[in-house]
Design an enzyme around this catalytic site. Structure first.
Site, PDB file in Angstrom:
ATOM      1  N   THR A  31       0.839  -1.069  -0.093  1.00  0.00           N
ATOM      2  CA  THR A  31      -0.094   0.188  -0.164  1.00  0.00           C
ATOM      3  C   THR A  31       0.790   1.402  -0.128  1.00  0.00           C
ATOM      4  O   THR A  31       1.970   1.358   0.707  1.00  0.00           O
ATOM      5  CB  THR A  31      -1.018  -0.005   1.326  1.00  0.00           C
ATOM      6  OG1 THR A  31      -1.590  -1.142   1.169  1.00  0.00           O
ATOM      7  CG2 THR A  31      -1.895   1.037   1.110  1.00  0.00           C
ATOM      8  N   CYS A  60      25.443   9.467   3.940  1.00  0.00           N
ATOM      9  CA  CYS A  60      24.337   8.167   3.891  1.00  0.00           C
ATOM     10  C   CYS A  60      24.956   7.112   5.018  1.00  0.00           C
ATOM     11  O   CYS A  60      23.959   6.566   5.416  1.00  0.00           O
ATOM     12  CB  CYS A  60      24.368   7.763   2.698  1.00  0.00           C
ATOM     13  SG  CYS A  60      22.970   8.559   1.563  1.00  0.00           S
TER      14      CYS A  60
HETATM   15  N1  PLP Z   1      21.780   7.835  -4.533  1.00  0.00           N
HETATM   16  C1  PLP Z   1      22.585   8.817  -4.298  1.00  0.00           C
HETATM   17  C2  PLP Z   1      23.386   9.475  -5.097  1.00  0.00           C
HETATM   18  C3  PLP Z   1      22.311   9.249  -2.942  1.00  0.00           C
HETATM   19  O1  PLP Z   1      23.082  10.377  -2.564  1.00  0.00           O
HETATM   20  C4  PLP Z   1      21.409   8.739  -1.893  1.00  0.00           C
HETATM   21  C5  PLP Z   1      21.342   9.090  -0.561  1.00  0.00           C
HETATM   22  O2  PLP Z   1      22.139  10.213  -0.193  1.00  0.00           O
HETATM   23  C6  PLP Z   1      20.495   7.744  -2.592  1.00  0.00           C
HETATM   24  C7  PLP Z   1      20.975   7.309  -4.057  1.00  0.00           C
HETATM   25  C8  PLP Z   1      19.832   6.931  -1.585  1.00  0.00           C
HETATM   26  O3  PLP Z   1      18.611   7.745  -1.514  1.00  0.00           O
HETATM   27  P1  PLP Z   1      17.534   7.373  -0.321  1.00  0.00           P
HETATM   28  O4  PLP Z   1      18.307   7.963   0.920  1.00  0.00           O
HETATM   29  O5  PLP Z   1      16.361   7.979  -0.765  1.00  0.00           O
HETATM   30  O6  PLP Z   1      17.770   5.822  -0.044  1.00  0.00           O
END
Ligand code: PLP
Length: 391
Positions: free
Chosen positions: A243, A331
Site C-alpha cells: 500500500t 548516507c
Molecule cells: N543515490 C545517491 C546519489 C544518494 O546520494 C543517495 C542518498 O544519499 C541515494 C541514492 C539513496 O537515496 P535514499 O536516501 O532515498 O535511499
C-alpha cells in the site's frame, strides 16, 4: 543569528512548506488508494497528482513514474537483468557502473557479482568515457545487452557526470543507461530525454519531501521489468507491491512542483553562496584542496581537505561551533569508512581522511556562510598550532 547552520543538504534537505501542507492534507484522508469507493479514489487522486509533478521535474509522463520507498529501493529496482525493451526479452548479462556510485548502486542490485564491471574516473571525479567505450566494445559485453549505471552528480564531490555523452556510447552498443539523479534533481536540469537516460532514480527527501519515498522513472513505457521488486497486491503496475505511502508521495509531488518552479533562482542562490564559501576557505587556508574543482559541479557542494586534518574530528569541532557538516558520504554516517569516491579519484589516503563535505541549499543564508568561515578560521588556527583537529 540562527542557532545552528546546516550544511549537510546532500544527506537530507529540510521539508518544503508546500510538501508539509500536502502531507498534512493527506493525513486527513482515510482511503486506501486501491479501493474503488470515494475515499479510496481521493487517496488515488493525490498519488496520481504527485506522479504528474514528479514526472514533470524530469520531463517524463506520469505513466513512466514508479513510486518506491526510497532512492535506494529505486536503484535496486533499476539494476535488474530482467529489463525488457519492446520485443527483446533476453536477460541482460552484464552491468557496468562507475566506480563512484552511491552504495545502493555499487551493490549491483539483482546482478550477480561476477556480472558487474566498474568504470574508472579521472582525477576530477568524472567517469572515463573511453573506458566505457572499451568495456562495451568487448565481444562478451556487446553480446550481453548491457545495463550501464552512471550517476548524474556525485553525492560527495558534487561533480556532474558526462551522462549525455555516455548515453550515446551505451545506446550505440545496444545497451540501456540508468542514471541515479538523486543529488542532481532540483539543483540542475534533469530532463530524462535530453540526458538520453533510459531509467532515472529520484529521492524525495533530497528535494524537500519526506525521507522514505523515491521514484524510478522510465524513458518510455516500452521499458518493462519482467521481475517485480516486491510481489504482492500489484500496486505500482505490479512493479512494487505494498500500500502506497500516500502522504509521503503527496509531499514528494509538492516538493517536485516547488523544485521545478524554483530551479533557476535556487541554483543561482546556492552558487553565489557556495562561491563565497570557497573564496573564504581559500583565503583562510590557501593550502586547502577542493576536490573536483576543475570539473562542472552541483552549485551546492564543496568537498575539501586540509593536509594533516582528521575529518571526523573536524566534523565534531564544527558541530561544537553550531555548524553541521559531514565527513565522506553522510548516507553511511556513523560508520567511518574511507571514501570509495576519493579512492577512485586516486586521492592519497591521508588527504582522503581529511575530506569534509559542505553542502548547502535553498534556505542557506550569507550569515550561515559567515558562521562556517568563522568556525573554519578557529579550526584552522588550532590545526596550525598542532592541536585540535590534527590527524
Ligand atoms: N543515490 C545517491 C546519489 C544518494 O546520494 C543517495 C542518498 O544519499 C541515494 C541514492 C539513496 O537515496 P535514499 O536516501 O532515498 O535511499
Amino acid at each position: 543569528m540562527a542557532e545552528r547552520a546546516y550544511f549537510d543538504w546532500n544527506a537530507t534537505a529540510p521539508l518544503r512548506q508546500a510538501a508539509r501542507e500536502a502531507m498534512q492534507a493527506a493525513f486527513s484522508l482515510v482511503g486506501n488508494p486501491s479501493s474503488v469507493h470515494a475515499e479510496g479514489r481521493a487517496a488515488r487522486n493525490l498519488i496520481e497528482h504527485a506522479r504528474e509533478h514528479v514526472g514533470l521535474l524530469v520531463g517524463a509522463r506520469p505513466a513512466e513514474v514508479t513510486f518506491t520507498a526510497s532512492g535506494t529501493e529505486a536503484n535496486a529496482l533499476a539494476l535488474s537483468p530482467a529489463i525488457e525493451t519492446g520485443v527483446e526479452k533476453k536477460p541482460r548479462g552484464r552491468l557496468f557502473i562507475s566506480a563512484i556510485e552511491h552504495p545502493s548502486v555499487h551493490a549491483g542490485g539483482r546482478f550477480p557479482r561476477e556480472a558487474i564491471g566498474y568504470l574508472p574516473v579521472d582525477a576530477d571525479g568524472r567517469v572515463k568515457l573511453g573506458a566505457l567505450a572499451d568495456a562495451l566494445a568487448h565481444p562478451s559485453a556487446a553480446a550481453s545487452r548491457p545495463l550501464v549505471s552512471i550517476m548524474l552528480a556525485n553525492n560527495e564531490t558534487g561533480v556532474i557526470q558526462p551522462v549525455a555523452e555516455a548515453a550515446a556510447i551505451v545506446h550505440a552498443a545496444g545497451g540501456l543507461l540508468h542514471v541515479d539523479a538523486v543529488q542532481a534533481a532540483g539543483r540542475i536540469a534533469c530532463d530524462i530525454g535530453a540526458l538520453g537516460a533510459d531509467l532515472m532514480t529520484l529521492s524525495a527527501h533530497k528535494i524537500g519531501g519526506l525521507k522514505g519515498v523515491g521514484a524510478l522513472v522510465r524513458k518510455s513505457e516500452d521499458i518493462h521489468f519482467a521481475e517485480p521488486l516486491i510481489r504482492g497486491g500489484g500496486q505500482e503496475r505490479g512493479l512494487r507491491a505494498g500500500t502506497e505511502n500516500v502522504a509521503g508521495i503527496a509531499a514528494f509531488g509538492a516538493a517536485a512542483l516547488a523544485a521545478r518552479g524554483q530551479l533557476a533562482c535556487e541554483g543561482a542562490h546556492m552558487l553565489a553562496l557556495r562561491s563565497l564559501l570557497e573564496e573564504g576557505l581559500r583565503a583562510i587556508t590557501p593550502q586547502a584542496v577542493i576536490f573536483g574543482a576543475a570539473a562542472a559541479r552541483l552549485p551546492n557542494t564543496t568537498l575539501f581537505a586540509l593536509p594533516g586534518m582528521k575529518a571526523e574530528t573536524a566534523v565534531i569541532a564544527f558541530d561544537l561551533e553550531g555548524v553541521a557538516v559531514s565527513s565522506g558520504a553522510a548516507c553511511s554516517s556513523g560508520k567511518v569508512q574511507p571514501s570509495h569516491v576519493l579512492a577512485a579519484m586516486e586521492v592519497s589516503p591521508p588527504l582522503t581522511r581529511a575530506a569534509v563535505r559542505v553542502s548547502l541549499g535553498w534556505t542557506t543564508t550569507k550569515a550561515d556562510i559567515e558562521r562556517f568561515l568563522n568556525a573554519w578560521r578557529k579550526l584552522a588556527s588550532a590545526l596550525s598550532k598542532g592541536h585540535g583537529i590534527a590527524a
